[in-house]
Design an enzyme around this catalytic site. Sequence first.
Site, PDB file in Angstrom:
ATOM      1  N   GLU A 152     -16.951  28.511  -3.596  1.00 34.18           N
ATOM      2  CA  GLU A 152     -18.332  28.997  -3.526  1.00 34.18           C
ATOM      3  C   GLU A 152     -19.067  28.936  -4.856  1.00 34.18           C
ATOM      4  O   GLU A 152     -20.280  29.078  -4.891  1.00 34.18           O
ATOM      5  CB  GLU A 152     -18.402  30.408  -2.928  1.00 34.18           C
ATOM      6  CG  GLU A 152     -17.582  31.464  -3.623  1.00 34.18           C
ATOM      7  CD  GLU A 152     -16.259  31.700  -2.905  1.00 34.18           C
ATOM      8  OE1 GLU A 152     -15.646  30.706  -2.453  1.00 34.18           O
ATOM      9  OE2 GLU A 152     -15.836  32.862  -2.801  1.00 34.18           O
ATOM     10  N   ASN A 153     -18.328  28.717  -5.945  1.00 35.26           N
ATOM     11  CA  ASN A 153     -19.033  28.564  -7.212  1.00 35.26           C
ATOM     12  C   ASN A 153     -19.591  27.155  -7.395  1.00 35.26           C
ATOM     13  O   ASN A 153     -20.066  26.833  -8.478  1.00 35.26           O
ATOM     14  CB  ASN A 153     -18.151  28.983  -8.396  1.00 35.26           C
ATOM     15  CG  ASN A 153     -16.800  28.316  -8.388  1.00 35.26           C
ATOM     16  OD1 ASN A 153     -16.161  28.183  -7.353  1.00 35.26           O
ATOM     17  ND2 ASN A 153     -16.364  27.875  -9.540  1.00 35.26           N
TER      18      ASN A 153
END
Lengths: 219, 234
Positions: free
Chosen positions: B66-67
């Site tokens: 998700e980064n």
Amino acid sequence: MLNFVDTVADAVAGIRDGSTVMIGGFGNAGQPFELIDALMDCGATDLTVVNNNAGQGDQGLALLIKEGRVKKMICSFPRQSDSWHFDAKYKAGEIELELVPQGNLAERIRAAGAGIGGFFTPTGYGTMLAEGKETRIIDGRGQVFETPIHADVALIKALKADGKGNLVYRKTARNFGPIMAAAAKHTIVQVSEVVPTGGLDPETVVTPGIYVNKIVKVA
Amino acid sequence: MGAQTNSQAGSRASLQTSNKALGRDDLARLVARDIKPGSFVNLGIGQPTLVSNYLTADQDITLHTENGMLGMGPEAQGDEIDGDLINAGKIPVTELPGASYFHHADSFAIMRGGHLDICVLGAFQVSATGDLANWHTGAPGAIPAVGGAMDLATGAKDVFVMMTLLTREGASKIVETCTYPLTGVGCVTRVYTDKAVFLTGPDGVQVRETFGCTLEELQELVPVPLTAAPAVAP
């Protein structure tokens, strides 16, 4: 108005007490450590800081918090194995926390940059992080109204800038940089390299220079 | 009536696929096997990360972090370690051919927009209707941290939970109603535990298979009604 400055001190000059400051980075990737150190040295206090985390170890944002310069954190994940400075301030009641699901944090920042007054999202519906917020059923799903997060200043880190302030980033260090650059009134960028105008392929520019106000090269 | 009883008995007998409870790696192997080829998948921090060890090249799974990355490779070793290339747990990772990078709002649009096929998360509790509690114990003085858990739980097409069935004190983590603060409502579709695989949804909790126990023994441990899941055609 775009300015290239020689020092990080020049870059952060003018950040006033009480400002809302967005700081890029996810963990240490993309965290503009030199700009944060300069913010520490410039003395600005009573800050509201927007970042995914609340500082790690004994550097960067963690030190700003330790020194009592941050009155409020807006973040998604303050508690980490090495977030001892935030933990101490929080337990002492000396820092305010607005905890935001990470996707809401990103989208609220994006909304600010895009001139959007708010949005409904299923994230957080039915949880304590939606308490007190407006909700609606849309397409059969419960959704929560979320508002934009604006900032006076953004401090971000990119890999390269060209003479027009166009930016490219490196790998997962991109994270919040592009959306914070758009959301803040004044965006300050530290880069590893400045190339001449025309030195970046326009097809690969990630942040157009229109969002950028000050650039400083950091070795 | 008699035929139904026989059929139930038959399905119960076939539910038990292992004569002992599964360890963490066995469970990760099982989850990996159940992920459909070609899927886009996010593996949560902690136990779910183990699943990546058992995905095969034939499955052609694309991992999302998700980064800001699709096409995440294994954990970086030695010279591969690069501070600009980390996963959501802030561990240095590698990129695979065909990887892509994007900013945080785009990364969460991948989850929130319903584009991810599966996310695998840990949990404190899962309710009979698929409510998930995995971010906060609610203990007084605990510093809350939510990260991307709520976005993953509400956004992925399928939410798989991996956890031990029982707490250290022996209480079932599958519960009628979660007592810990919720992460998402009605979002969990499957729960992989050391003692059984559960399917959660509007039809209540079904048991797909058990490990080292019968359905009856499992029911003794779990305070919600359990039924045998219909056999899936091979």
